[in-house]
Scaffold this motif. Structure first.
Motif, PDB file in Angstrom:
ATOM      1  N   LEU A  21       0.809  -1.213  -0.263  1.00 43.50           N
ATOM      2  CA  LEU A  21      -0.050  -0.005  -0.012  1.00 43.50           C
ATOM      3  C   LEU A  21       0.941   1.258  -0.147  1.00 43.50           C
ATOM      4  O   LEU A  21       1.868   1.265   0.755  1.00 43.50           O
ATOM      5  CB  LEU A  21      -0.697   0.051   1.300  1.00 43.50           C
ATOM      6  N   LYS A  22       0.891   2.085  -0.797  1.00 46.03           N
ATOM      7  CA  LYS A  22       1.557   3.323  -1.214  1.00 46.03           C
ATOM      8  C   LYS A  22       0.521   4.572  -1.120  1.00 46.03           C
ATOM      9  O   LYS A  22      -0.545   4.547  -1.508  1.00 46.03           O
ATOM     10  CB  LYS A  22       2.443   3.381  -2.303  1.00 46.03           C
ATOM     11  N   GLY A  23       1.126   5.519  -0.658  1.00 45.39           N
ATOM     12  CA  GLY A  23       0.699   6.790  -0.580  1.00 45.39           C
ATOM     13  C   GLY A  23       1.124   7.876   0.572  1.00 45.39           C
ATOM     14  O   GLY A  23       0.897   9.111   0.252  1.00 45.39           O
ATOM     15  N   HIS A  24       1.661   7.304   1.427  1.00 46.34           N
ATOM     16  CA  HIS A  24       2.161   8.196   2.482  1.00 46.34           C
ATOM     17  C   HIS A  24       3.317   8.965   2.165  1.00 46.34           C
ATOM     18  O   HIS A  24       4.035   8.478   1.370  1.00 46.34           O
ATOM     19  CB  HIS A  24       2.594   7.574   4.066  1.00 46.34           C
ATOM     20  N   GLY A  25       3.421  10.215   2.560  1.00 40.68           N
ATOM     21  CA  GLY A  25       4.857  11.081   2.142  1.00 40.68           C
ATOM     22  C   GLY A  25       5.869  10.901   3.295  1.00 40.68           C
ATOM     23  O   GLY A  25       6.867  11.569   2.991  1.00 40.68           O
ATOM     24  N   ASP A  26       5.686  10.214   4.117  1.00 41.13           N
ATOM     25  CA  ASP A  26       7.058   9.999   5.081  1.00 41.13           C
ATOM     26  C   ASP A  26       6.637   8.710   6.069  1.00 41.13           C
ATOM     27  O   ASP A  26       5.860   7.806   5.468  1.00 41.13           O
ATOM     28  CB  ASP A  26       6.550  11.091   6.481  1.00 41.13           C
ATOM     29  N   PHE A  27       7.521   8.439   6.654  1.00 37.18           N
ATOM     30  CA  PHE A  27       7.756   7.075   7.597  1.00 37.18           C
ATOM     31  C   PHE A  27       6.217   7.078   8.323  1.00 37.18           C
ATOM     32  O   PHE A  27       5.634   7.419   8.772  1.00 37.18           O
ATOM     33  CB  PHE A  27       8.556   7.270   8.854  1.00 37.18           C
ATOM     34  N   ILE A  28       5.866   5.624   7.857  1.00 36.68           N
ATOM     35  CA  ILE A  28       4.612   5.095   8.652  1.00 36.68           C
ATOM     36  C   ILE A  28       4.918   4.696  10.095  1.00 36.68           C
ATOM     37  O   ILE A  28       5.800   3.711  10.278  1.00 36.68           O
ATOM     38  CB  ILE A  28       3.774   3.943   7.704  1.00 36.68           C
ATOM     39  N   HIS A  29       4.378   5.175  11.084  1.00 39.68           N
ATOM     40  CA  HIS A  29       4.729   4.889  12.329  1.00 39.68           C
ATOM     41  C   HIS A  29       3.685   3.893  13.185  1.00 39.68           C
ATOM     42  O   HIS A  29       4.129   3.207  13.998  1.00 39.68           O
ATOM     43  CB  HIS A  29       4.706   6.204  13.192  1.00 39.68           C
ATOM     44  N   SER A  30       2.581   3.579  12.665  1.00 40.92           N
ATOM     45  CA  SER A  30       1.728   2.850  13.079  1.00 40.92           C
ATOM     46  C   SER A  30       0.332   2.382  12.191  1.00 40.92           C
ATOM     47  O   SER A  30       0.110   3.048  11.436  1.00 40.92           O
ATOM     48  CB  SER A  30       0.771   3.367  14.470  1.00 40.92           C
ATOM     49  N   ARG A  39     -10.357  -3.481   6.225  1.00 40.39           N
ATOM     50  CA  ARG A  39     -10.007  -2.189   6.344  1.00 40.39           C
ATOM     51  C   ARG A  39      -8.725  -2.006   7.072  1.00 40.39           C
ATOM     52  O   ARG A  39      -8.719  -2.784   8.273  1.00 40.39           O
ATOM     53  CB  ARG A  39     -11.062  -1.175   6.446  1.00 40.39           C
ATOM     54  N   MET A  40      -7.960  -1.130   7.223  1.00 36.08           N
ATOM     55  CA  MET A  40      -6.621  -0.762   8.118  1.00 36.08           C
ATOM     56  C   MET A  40      -6.789   0.716   8.085  1.00 36.08           C
ATOM     57  O   MET A  40      -6.928   1.300   6.990  1.00 36.08           O
ATOM     58  CB  MET A  40      -5.534  -1.430   7.280  1.00 36.08           C
ATOM     59  N   ILE A  41      -6.002   1.128   9.044  1.00 31.80           N
ATOM     60  CA  ILE A  41      -5.617   2.557   9.102  1.00 31.80           C
ATOM     61  C   ILE A  41      -4.238   2.664   9.273  1.00 31.80           C
ATOM     62  O   ILE A  41      -3.630   1.623  10.106  1.00 31.80           O
ATOM     63  CB  ILE A  41      -6.532   3.295  10.193  1.00 31.80           C
ATOM     64  N   SER A  42      -3.267   3.782   8.841  1.00 37.40           N
ATOM     65  CA  SER A  42      -2.247   3.705   9.004  1.00 37.40           C
ATOM     66  C   SER A  42      -1.697   5.257   9.198  1.00 37.40           C
ATOM     67  O   SER A  42      -2.534   6.111   8.745  1.00 37.40           O
ATOM     68  CB  SER A  42      -1.486   3.431   7.793  1.00 37.40           C
ATOM     69  N   GLY A  43      -0.789   5.423  10.240  1.00 34.27           N
ATOM     70  CA  GLY A  43      -0.523   6.945  10.578  1.00 34.27           C
ATOM     71  C   GLY A  43       0.853   7.261  10.295  1.00 34.27           C
ATOM     72  O   GLY A  43       1.821   6.381  10.522  1.00 34.27           O
ATOM     73  N   SER A  44       1.112   8.403   9.752  1.00 33.71           N
ATOM     74  CA  SER A  44       2.544   8.732   9.529  1.00 33.71           C
ATOM     75  C   SER A  44       3.150  10.133   9.743  1.00 33.71           C
ATOM     76  O   SER A  44       2.278  10.653  10.320  1.00 33.71           O
ATOM     77  CB  SER A  44       2.553   8.752   7.866  1.00 33.71           C
ATOM     78  N   GLY A  45       4.205  10.185   9.824  1.00 37.99           N
ATOM     79  CA  GLY A  45       4.962  11.508   9.833  1.00 37.99           C
ATOM     80  C   GLY A  45       4.535  12.540   8.919  1.00 37.99           C
ATOM     81  O   GLY A  45       5.030  13.624   9.030  1.00 37.99           O
ATOM     82  N   ASP A  46       3.848  12.179   7.839  1.00 38.50           N
ATOM     83  CA  ASP A  46       3.358  13.301   7.082  1.00 38.50           C
ATOM     84  C   ASP A  46       2.089  14.073   7.531  1.00 38.50           C
ATOM     85  O   ASP A  46       1.313  14.548   6.663  1.00 38.50           O
ATOM     86  CB  ASP A  46       3.030  12.727   5.464  1.00 38.50           C
ATOM     87  N   CYS A  67      -2.624  15.585  12.963  1.00 38.80           N
ATOM     88  CA  CYS A  67      -1.857  15.902  13.980  1.00 38.80           C
ATOM     89  C   CYS A  67      -1.040  17.444  13.388  1.00 38.80           C
ATOM     90  O   CYS A  67      -0.583  17.168  12.151  1.00 38.80           O
ATOM     91  CB  CYS A  67      -0.843  14.878  14.611  1.00 38.80           C
ATOM     92  N   GLU A  68      -0.607  18.232  14.310  1.00 35.92           N
ATOM     93  CA  GLU A  68       0.189  19.228  13.773  1.00 35.92           C
ATOM     94  C   GLU A  68       1.526  18.659  13.623  1.00 35.92           C
ATOM     95  O   GLU A  68       2.171  19.438  12.727  1.00 35.92           O
ATOM     96  CB  GLU A  68      -0.052  20.248  14.837  1.00 35.92           C
ATOM     97  N   LYS A  69       1.996  17.825  14.089  1.00 39.50           N
ATOM     98  CA  LYS A  69       3.117  17.123  13.961  1.00 39.50           C
ATOM     99  C   LYS A  69       3.064  15.712  13.357  1.00 39.50           C
ATOM    100  O   LYS A  69       2.099  15.581  12.676  1.00 39.50           O
ATOM    101  CB  LYS A  69       4.210  17.194  15.336  1.00 39.50           C
ATOM    102  N   TRP A  70       3.934  14.589  13.923  1.00 38.98           N
ATOM    103  CA  TRP A  70       3.618  13.288  13.420  1.00 38.98           C
ATOM    104  C   TRP A  70       2.489  12.520  13.946  1.00 38.98           C
ATOM    105  O   TRP A  70       2.387  12.666  15.131  1.00 38.98           O
ATOM    106  CB  TRP A  70       5.085  12.477  13.837  1.00 38.98           C
ATOM    107  N   VAL A  71       1.795  11.607  13.153  1.00 43.02           N
ATOM    108  CA  VAL A  71       0.945  10.691  13.686  1.00 43.02           C
ATOM    109  C   VAL A  71       1.781   9.536  14.018  1.00 43.02           C
ATOM    110  O   VAL A  71       2.421   8.925  13.296  1.00 43.02           O
ATOM    111  CB  VAL A  71       0.014  10.534  12.754  1.00 43.02           C
ATOM    112  N   GLN A  72       1.870   9.096  15.409  1.00 42.35           N
ATOM    113  CA  GLN A  72       2.757   8.430  16.073  1.00 42.35           C
ATOM    114  C   GLN A  72       1.825   7.062  16.187  1.00 42.35           C
ATOM    115  O   GLN A  72       2.754   6.072  16.384  1.00 42.35           O
ATOM    116  CB  GLN A  72       3.308   8.987  17.420  1.00 42.35           C
TER     117      GLN A  72
END
Length: 143
Positions: A21-30, A39-46, A67-72
């Protein structure tokens, strides 16, 4: 003393990649599965959380600026009613963010209490409690 022979078992991997699965612009944290397994949800540094359709291998929904910063960290309740996101920036002591979103309505509530980045979350099996852990060295239970 008798010597014991050690037999090294050859193991075959039981897991193999079946989808990317591709789409995030930064590291996936969770990542967290919805209970339906479809279904799945992912959170990223983007700063985004993305919901994925696992049958189609496609993104269903992108929520920007979660989040204003990273989704951890991300979590989904066992009844699929709630999605929780948490994060912040390890370099910014006041950046703790914890948000609960009701999936059906999109209503979001921000919870305040931690003073530093939130790194982990979990929802109880009965969906009545939310636990969060933070760089501020505390774990909090929310109800």
């Amino acid at each position: 003393m008798a010597s014991a022979s050690t037999k090294v078992a050859t193991t075959k991997s039981i897991l193999a990649p079946s989808m990317t699965l591709k789409g995030h612009g930064d590291f996936i944290h969770s990542i967290s599965y919805f209970p339906d397994g479809q279904r799945m949800i992912s959170g990223s540094g983007d700063k985004t959380a993305r919901q994925w359709d696992l049958k189609e291998g496609k993104e269903i929904e992108e929520v920007r600026d979660v989040c204003e910063k990273w989704v951890q960290a991300v979590a989904v309740s066992s009844d699929s009613r709630w999605v929780v996101t948490a994060g912040g920036d390890w370099q910014d002591a006041g950046s703790a963010e914890l948000k609960v979103c009701e999936v059906e309505t999109g209503t979001t509530k921000k919870l305040h209490g931690h003073s530093q980045r939130i790194t982990c979350i979990d929802i109880s099996d009965d969906n009545t409690l939310l636990a969060s852990g933070s760089d501020d060295r505390t774990a909090r239970i929310w109800n």
